[in-house]
Write an enzyme that holds these catalytic residues in place. Structure first.
Site, PDB file in Angstrom:
ATOM      1  N   ASP A  49       0.837  -1.195   0.000  1.00 54.66           N
ATOM      2  CA  ASP A  49       0.000   0.000   0.000  1.00 54.66           C
ATOM      3  C   ASP A  49       0.878   1.252   0.000  1.00 54.66           C
ATOM      4  O   ASP A  49       1.998   1.222   0.528  1.00 54.66           O
ATOM      5  CB  ASP A  49      -0.899   0.023   1.232  1.00 54.66           C
ATOM      6  N   PRO A  50       0.380   2.364  -0.550  1.00 56.51           N
ATOM      7  CA  PRO A  50       1.176   3.600  -0.553  1.00 56.51           C
ATOM      8  C   PRO A  50       1.642   4.026   0.842  1.00 56.51           C
ATOM      9  O   PRO A  50       2.756   4.537   0.987  1.00 56.51           O
ATOM     10  CB  PRO A  50       0.209   4.631  -1.151  1.00 56.51           C
TER      11      PRO A  50
END
Length: 309
Positions: A49-50
């Site tokens: 995930d970012p």
């Protein structure tokens, strides 16, 4: 008849074990590495995930053929769960959907963890890449839809409580393919009656690559300052790991140059020797230390499934 297009970039191959920074998407990271290395082909093994940081194995060139074997490997994450709020995304990005003033004790948290060890059923987050009727769950969630995502079995090899604070706790988990740490945080909070979400997440291991192999993105970007192109690319290539290292969990057979030639033509080869495996769904062969093929062993033969140049 038109000529086939020549691929753009270099036919460079190998694995780069990137230490992905926060606020940087996995797809964005792959694009940056492909551009830095001027590579013809590039892909990653397991999205981060970012908001997460840490190990993102990136395959260049022929190494992309070995991505499935890394995707199937064990992973280790260090993560923090903040108590008191369940969020729409099960991490810091989302809005609070449920709140509680209760805070769990260290003893309550420790008593819960055995329930999450072994093979467990887990429901992926609403904001996930799971496909529902042909659409990604996160696309439906962004449109305001709440979808019924079926649970699935995942393997949790161990969970360790590293530190318990009043408003949050730090954990380390070793898990199998398809495990969502955000779902663990959500379910911990529900079981403890206090709600929770992931507020920090870092991946430190993706089998077979250890934490020591990680390369910070900043170190690679710094090499852009080298003006000589060949010198710059040579400095970048020095960070690459041999493609065959991704296959270290598979049975391995050394072969001759003649056998390598047969495999590159798509033909099977005879497997001899007292120590040769009898039946293997996946194995790999090398000639003079160079990866030649991944294939299956049966009836005294090695039959290639993926051949390398």
């Amino acid at each position: 008849m038109s000529k086939p297009r020549k691929p753009k970039g270099r036919p460079v191959s190998g694995w780069l074990i990137l230490d992905k920074p926060e606020d940087f998407g996995s797809t964005e990271a792959v694009s940056k590495i492909k551009w830095l290395f001027n590579a013809q082909k590039c892909g990653h093994a397991g999205t981060l995930d970012p908001l997460a940081s840490g190990m993102l194995p990136i395959a260049l060139g022929d190494a992309t053929k070995t991505v499935p074997y890394v995707m199937d490997g064990r992973k280790v994450y260090e993560f923090a769960v903040s108590w008191g709020e369940e969020r729409s995304t099960d991490d810091l990005e989302g809005e609070a959907t449920l709140t509680s003033d209760k805070r769990p004790t260290e003893a309550e948290i420790s008593a819960l963890l055995p329930n999450y060890t072994g093979t467990i059923n887990q429901v992926p987050p609403q904001f996930s890449a799971i496909k529902i009727a042909g659409e990604r769950a996160y696309d439906l969630a962004r449109d305001g839809e709440t979808v019924d995502i079926p649970s699935r079995e995942v393997e949790i090899h161990r969970i360790t409580l590293l530190k318990a604070e009043t408003d949050r706790a730090l954990f380390e988990v070793e898990c199998g393919k398809g495990t969502y740490v955000r779902s663990l945080a959500r379910d911990f909070g529900r079981d403890l009656g206090c709600y929770g979400h992931v507020s920090e997440l870092r991946r430190t291991f993706v089998a077979p690559f250890s934490e020591e192999r990680m390369v910070p993105l900043a170190d690679l970007v710094a090499l852009e300052e080298i003006e000589d192109r060949d010198e710059r690319l040579a400095a970048l290539d020095a960070y690459l790991i041999d493609t065959a290292e991704a296959l270290s969990s598979l049975p391995h057979l050394p072969i001759t140059d003649d056998q390598a030639h047969r495999l590159r033509m798509g033909n099977p080869i005879i497997v001899r020797g007292r120590d040769a495996p009898l039946e293997e769904a996946d194995a790999y062969v090398t000639a003079r230390g160079r990866l030649i093929a991944i294939g299956e062993i049966g009836q005294g033969e090695f039959r290639p499934k993926r051949v390398f140049g």
